[in-house]
Write an enzyme that holds these catalytic residues in place. Structure first.
Site, PDB file in Angstrom:
ATOM      1  N   ARG A   1       4.367  11.762   7.788  1.00 54.06           N
ATOM      2  CA  ARG A   1       2.660  11.785   6.842  1.00 54.06           C
ATOM      3  C   ARG A   1       3.052  11.763   5.181  1.00 54.06           C
ATOM      4  NH1 ARG A   1      -0.798  16.974   7.793  1.00 54.06           N
ATOM      5  NH2 ARG A   1       0.550  18.215   6.282  1.00 54.06           N
TER       6      ARG A   1
ATOM      7  N   ASP B   1      -9.567   0.178 -12.100  1.00 56.50           N
ATOM      8  CA  ASP B   1      -9.040  -1.121 -11.290  1.00 56.50           C
ATOM      9  C   ASP B   1      -8.791  -1.822 -11.453  1.00 56.50           C
ATOM     10  OD1 ASP B   1      -9.384  -2.648  -8.837  1.00 56.50           O
ATOM     11  OD2 ASP B   1     -11.003  -1.725  -8.085  1.00 56.50           O
TER      12      ASP B   1
ATOM     13  N   TYR C   1     -16.507  -3.222  -8.208  1.00 57.79           N
ATOM     14  CA  TYR C   1     -15.618  -3.313  -7.122  1.00 57.79           C
ATOM     15  C   TYR C   1     -17.634  -2.853  -6.230  1.00 57.79           C
ATOM     16  CZ  TYR C   1     -13.765  -4.123  -2.176  1.00 57.79           C
ATOM     17  OH  TYR C   1     -13.473  -4.199  -0.775  1.00 57.79           O
TER      18      TYR C   1
ATOM     19  N   LYS D   1      -5.032  -6.849  -1.882  1.00 52.25           N
ATOM     20  CA  LYS D   1      -4.918  -8.342  -2.683  1.00 52.25           C
ATOM     21  C   LYS D   1      -3.221  -8.790  -2.568  1.00 52.25           C
ATOM     22  CE  LYS D   1      -9.340  -7.129  -1.421  1.00 52.25           C
ATOM     23  NZ  LYS D   1      -9.944  -6.639  -2.797  1.00 52.25           N
TER      24      LYS D   1
HETATM   25  C1  LIG Z   1     -10.954  -5.487  -2.624  1.00 54.59           C
HETATM   26  C2  LIG Z   1     -10.634  -4.247  -3.879  1.00 54.59           C
HETATM   27  C3  LIG Z   1     -10.503  -3.529  -3.543  1.00 54.59           C
HETATM   28  C4  LIG Z   1     -10.233  -2.593  -2.264  1.00 54.59           C
HETATM   29  O1  LIG Z   1      -9.634  -2.716  -1.584  1.00 54.59           O
HETATM   30  P1  LIG Z   1      -9.596  -2.745   0.426  1.00 54.59           P
HETATM   31  O2  LIG Z   1      -8.373  -2.610   0.790  1.00 54.59           O
HETATM   32  O3  LIG Z   1     -10.404  -4.316   0.527  1.00 54.59           O
HETATM   33  O4  LIG Z   1     -10.675  -1.835   0.687  1.00 54.59           O
HETATM   34  C5  LIG Z   1     -10.994  -2.576  -4.316  1.00 54.59           C
HETATM   35  N1  LIG Z   1     -10.837  -3.202  -5.370  1.00 54.59           N
HETATM   36  C6  LIG Z   1     -11.518  -4.825  -6.169  1.00 54.59           C
HETATM   37  C7  LIG Z   1     -11.605  -4.389  -7.070  1.00 54.59           C
HETATM   38  C8  LIG Z   1     -11.910  -5.276  -5.066  1.00 54.59           C
HETATM   39  O5  LIG Z   1     -10.977  -6.259  -4.971  1.00 54.59           O
END
Ligand SMILES: *Cc1c(COP(=O)(O)O)cnc(C)c1O
Length: 392
Positions: A59, A184, A112, A209
């Site tokens: 896990r 973030d 976001y 991303k």
């Molecule tokens: C896409 C994104 C997220 C979330 O990521 P996921 O993998 O799609 O859940 C968080 N913060 C930012 C700035 C993003 O562009």
């Protein structure tokens, strides 16, 4: 061992290529194997009783996970990293680790959008109160701090409208009031923003991303300072959050080429942004690396580069004309997410979900992600789109 312990003395591309790789442990194979597993066997009763093996249960991950975690921690400049099944799950893990009932949370108004959803639903339900703030407020964040403010959640630049936050000032104010700073870091990636050098305590990325980079996986990362590690790890272990090794493998494979992808994407992104800036249809381009951007100086001071995500505001134009533009584009796909090798575009309107700031724009807004296609082909595609817009 890998070169991670010399993280300060090697370049970013070297870190991305070498971080977490230990070929000697895998019979010389360049890449880590994909370890599938729940049960991990112990060699003896004593070893089982001690539970001090590097891996004790599937896990919490195996060597494939460690390879990616080690590389991400080195690039971010943090202490350690845990993985989550998506970027959104990483945001949730981070918040859950450092908030409790009765706490106050400060969140940048430009975060976001699904991050807002976590604060407004799950956190509200467990008794955490959220205040949204203007991302450009800098040291004035002090006025919003309460005795129970536990976390300041920032995202810079905002990934739709690209306001850049004065992170050193915001971090200093938060720490003065005993709050932690969560950030973030998805837009810049750790190649172009070093969160822990700007006072951040917990850095989050949507690995979906630029780390993955190929639009074929979902993943999140949470990296912390040494002081914050225990709390984050408690949230990770407590929730039982687990990422399958195949996606982890793909993400670490993507990471090896992030430096060249981002360098090209930055270059093409800036070129397209400048080209758009000169088009008669455009009111403004929201790209922090352009001199015309309101926060350009702040971006230049704190960032090492720009990724390829930016927005434009069109001059007043009707929706059918915008749709004609979007539907004519062949190289720009329309869909959520970004950071892959391919170009994307989406229309958006932040007016509906802002609360601490207002969104004033003369015309509709579009967000672009510039991929690795030939630059001139992307420009030709956009020119065809603008011709269709004019004809509509
Ligand atoms: C896409 C994104 C997220 C979330 O990521 P996921 O993998 O799609 O859940 C968080 N913060 C930012 C700035 C993003 O562009």
């Amino acid at each position: 061992m890998s070169v991670d312990k010399h993280a300060d003395s090697v370049g970013q591309a070297t870190l991305a290529v070498t971080g977490g790789r230990v070929p000697g442990d895998y019979l010389g194979f360049v890449n880590p194997p994909v370890y599938h597993g729940s049960t991990i066997l112990f060699p003896s009763a004593q070893a089982y009783r001690r539970q001090d093996a590097p891996y004790t249960y599937g896990r919490s991950g195996g060597p494939t996970h460690t390879a990616l975690e080690t590389a991400v921690a080195a690039l971010e400049g943090g202490y350690r990293t845990r993985l989550a099944p998506s970027g959104k799950a990483a945001v949730f893990l981070g918040l859950l680790g450092f908030l409790k009932s009765g706490d106050h949370l400060l969140v940048a108004d430009t975060v976001y959008r699904p991050t807002r959803m976590i604060a407004d639903t799950l956190l509200a339900r467990i008794g955490v109160e959220t205040t949204y703030f203007d991302p450009r407020l800098g040291t004035q964040i002090t006025a919003l701090m309460r005795p129970n403010t536990a976390v300041v959640f920032a995202e810079s630049p905002g990934s739709q409208t690209f306001e850049v936050m004065d992170m050193p000032a915001i971090s200093a104010a938060a720490h003065d009031h005993g709050a932690l700073v969560m950030f973030d870091n998805t837009w810049a990636s750790p190649l172009y923003f070093k969160p822990f050098e700007h006072g951040v305590d917990i850095s989050i990325q949507a690995g979906t991303k630029y780390i993955g980079g190929h639009s074929d996986l979902m993943l999140g990362t949470v990296t912390t300072t040494r002081d914050c590690w225990q709390r984050l790890d408690e949230a990770f272990l407590g929730t039982g959050t687990s990422v399958g090794p195949d996606d982890v493998y793909l993400a670490q494979r993507g990471l090896r080429t992030i430096e060249v992808r981002l360098a090209r994407q930055m270059q093409s992104g800036i070129a397209i942004a400048r080209w758009l800036e000169n088009r008669p249809e455009i009111d403004q381009v929201l790209h922090p690396a352009l001199e015309s951007h309101r926060d350009h100086a702040l971006w230049q001071r704190d960032f090492l580069g720009a990724s390829s995500l930016f927005s434009i505001v069109l001059k007043p134009v009707g929706e059918p004309a915008v749709d004609a533009f979007l539907d004519t584009l062949k190289l720009f796909g329309m869909g959520d997410s970004w950071g892959g090798y391919e170009s994307l575009v989406v229309p958006f309107n932040p007016r509906r979900y802002r609360s601490a700031t207002t969104w004033e724009a003369p015309g509709p807004a579009l967000r672009f992600h510039i991929g690795l296609e030939t630059l001139e082909d992307l420009q030709d595609d956009l020119a065809r789109g603008f011709a269709a817009m004019a004809a509509a």
